[in-house]
Design a protein around this motif. Sequence first.
Motif, PDB file in Angstrom:
ATOM      1  N   ALA A   5      26.375  16.972   0.305  1.00 42.98           N
ATOM      2  CA  ALA A   5      26.653  16.899   1.744  1.00 42.98           C
ATOM      3  C   ALA A   5      25.815  15.805   2.379  1.00 42.98           C
ATOM      4  O   ALA A   5      24.667  15.573   1.984  1.00 42.98           O
ATOM      5  N   ILE A   6      26.420  15.138   3.346  1.00 47.58           N
ATOM      6  CA  ILE A   6      25.715  14.147   4.145  1.00 47.58           C
ATOM      7  C   ILE A   6      25.699  14.678   5.574  1.00 47.58           C
ATOM      8  O   ILE A   6      26.768  15.006   6.119  1.00 47.58           O
ATOM      9  N   ILE A   7      24.505  14.768   6.180  1.00 43.67           N
ATOM     10  CA  ILE A   7      24.443  15.106   7.603  1.00 43.67           C
ATOM     11  C   ILE A   7      24.028  13.822   8.316  1.00 43.67           C
ATOM     12  O   ILE A   7      22.921  13.309   8.102  1.00 43.67           O
ATOM     13  N   GLY A   8      24.945  13.293   9.089  1.00 41.62           N
ATOM     14  CA  GLY A   8      24.684  12.010   9.764  1.00 41.62           C
ATOM     15  C   GLY A   8      24.051  12.262  11.125  1.00 41.62           C
ATOM     16  O   GLY A   8      24.575  13.017  11.935  1.00 41.62           O
ATOM     17  N   GLY A   9      22.910  11.613  11.359  1.00 41.87           N
ATOM     18  CA  GLY A   9      22.243  11.721  12.661  1.00 41.87           C
ATOM     19  C   GLY A   9      22.728  10.634  13.603  1.00 41.87           C
ATOM     20  O   GLY A   9      23.817  10.057  13.411  1.00 41.87           O
ATOM     21  N   THR A  10      21.902  10.321  14.608  1.00 35.89           N
ATOM     22  CA  THR A  10      22.258   9.298  15.603  1.00 35.89           C
ATOM     23  C   THR A  10      22.742   8.018  14.902  1.00 35.89           C
ATOM     24  O   THR A  10      22.082   7.522  13.986  1.00 35.89           O
ATOM     25  N   GLY A  11      23.880   7.503  15.310  1.00 40.11           N
ATOM     26  CA  GLY A  11      24.398   6.237  14.771  1.00 40.11           C
ATOM     27  C   GLY A  11      25.315   6.414  13.580  1.00 40.11           C
ATOM     28  O   GLY A  11      26.047   5.495  13.223  1.00 40.11           O
ATOM     29  N   ILE A  12      25.286   7.587  12.935  1.00 38.93           N
ATOM     30  CA  ILE A  12      26.132   7.799  11.746  1.00 38.93           C
ATOM     31  C   ILE A  12      27.146   8.890  12.107  1.00 38.93           C
ATOM     32  O   ILE A  12      26.899  10.079  11.919  1.00 38.93           O
ATOM     33  N   TYR A  13      28.271   8.456  12.643  1.00 34.32           N
ATOM     34  CA  TYR A  13      29.229   9.420  13.189  1.00 34.32           C
ATOM     35  C   TYR A  13      30.508   9.550  12.372  1.00 34.32           C
ATOM     36  O   TYR A  13      31.269  10.475  12.572  1.00 34.32           O
TER      37      TYR A  13
END
Length: 310
Positions: A5-13
């Motif tokens: 799993a990838i959890i994208g934070g600010t900037g990775i939408y």
Amino acid sequence: MRKIAIIGGTGIYSPETLQCFEEKVIQTPYGAALCNIGTMCGNQVIFITRHGVGHKTAPHKVNYRANIWALKSLGTEEIFATTAVGSLNPDMEPGHFVVCDQVLDFTKSRINTFYDNPERGVAHVDFTNPYCPRLRDKVINCLYKTDIIFHKKGCYVCTEGPRFETAAEIKMFAMLGGDLVGMTNMPESLLAREAEMCYTNCSIVTNMAAGISPTPLSHSEVVEAMDKSITMITIGTIKGFIIINTNPITFCFTLFLIIGIILFYTYYLICAFFHIFFSCIIDIRSIINSVIIYITFVSLEISSLSHIHT
Ligand code: HPA
């Protein structure tokens, strides 16, 4: 097949990394979680954008329990999360990446456990090392392949937000050994530990923290700092992380397949050559045919092995 799993934070939408992804709403006892599910290099990859589409969810409002529960219910084994952070450490400058190894938790109002229900009983998980050392090594290996300046260790201070910190708070965090400040790694990393999934983080420094930065902080400054190039490098690191996770047997199978295709075309070129210049293709064909049959058998053998091991 590994489930990552990838959890994208600010900037990775957006799940640009995923081939043929499918958007799915996963229902959990804590509410719904929006997951993008796809495959890459033989791995199943699930992408969650932490702040939602259009960055509408503030850090203290993120439904961390629903996200982590959803990932667990989809069979996730490893989670790679990105976060934008402020820096308290003069060596960690805007644009640098940090693979954190420790956390100081200063959140206040977030439910930080799955074990708050008498039916589930009481649990006290070990959190000596909040990030999985094995996954941290994988991220470090990926970052070595980029031009980005990165730090192999760092202590992440998680604040409640949504306001930025005061200068005095930042001074205190620095005295306590903090390097970076952000608002999202807790309880995300702790819930992943409770759910028995490996979790690691890649923090991207977007600004110097309050009182160190010469200017007042703003959210748009943080978003702008995650500019196109930083976002592309982050996505590159995510891709590298997924590739590094590829099962060696799947990799060998793909390699054999590519070699097989190259040999196949070489075979026809050689035959055409002999046919045109010597008109004696029979002997050459029989030799090459036996080589091709042998390669096909080895490939099939490996593909059946890859089913057993994934
Ligand atoms: N403080 C808290 N969270 C942040 C910061 C900060 O300075 N920068 C990016 N996320």
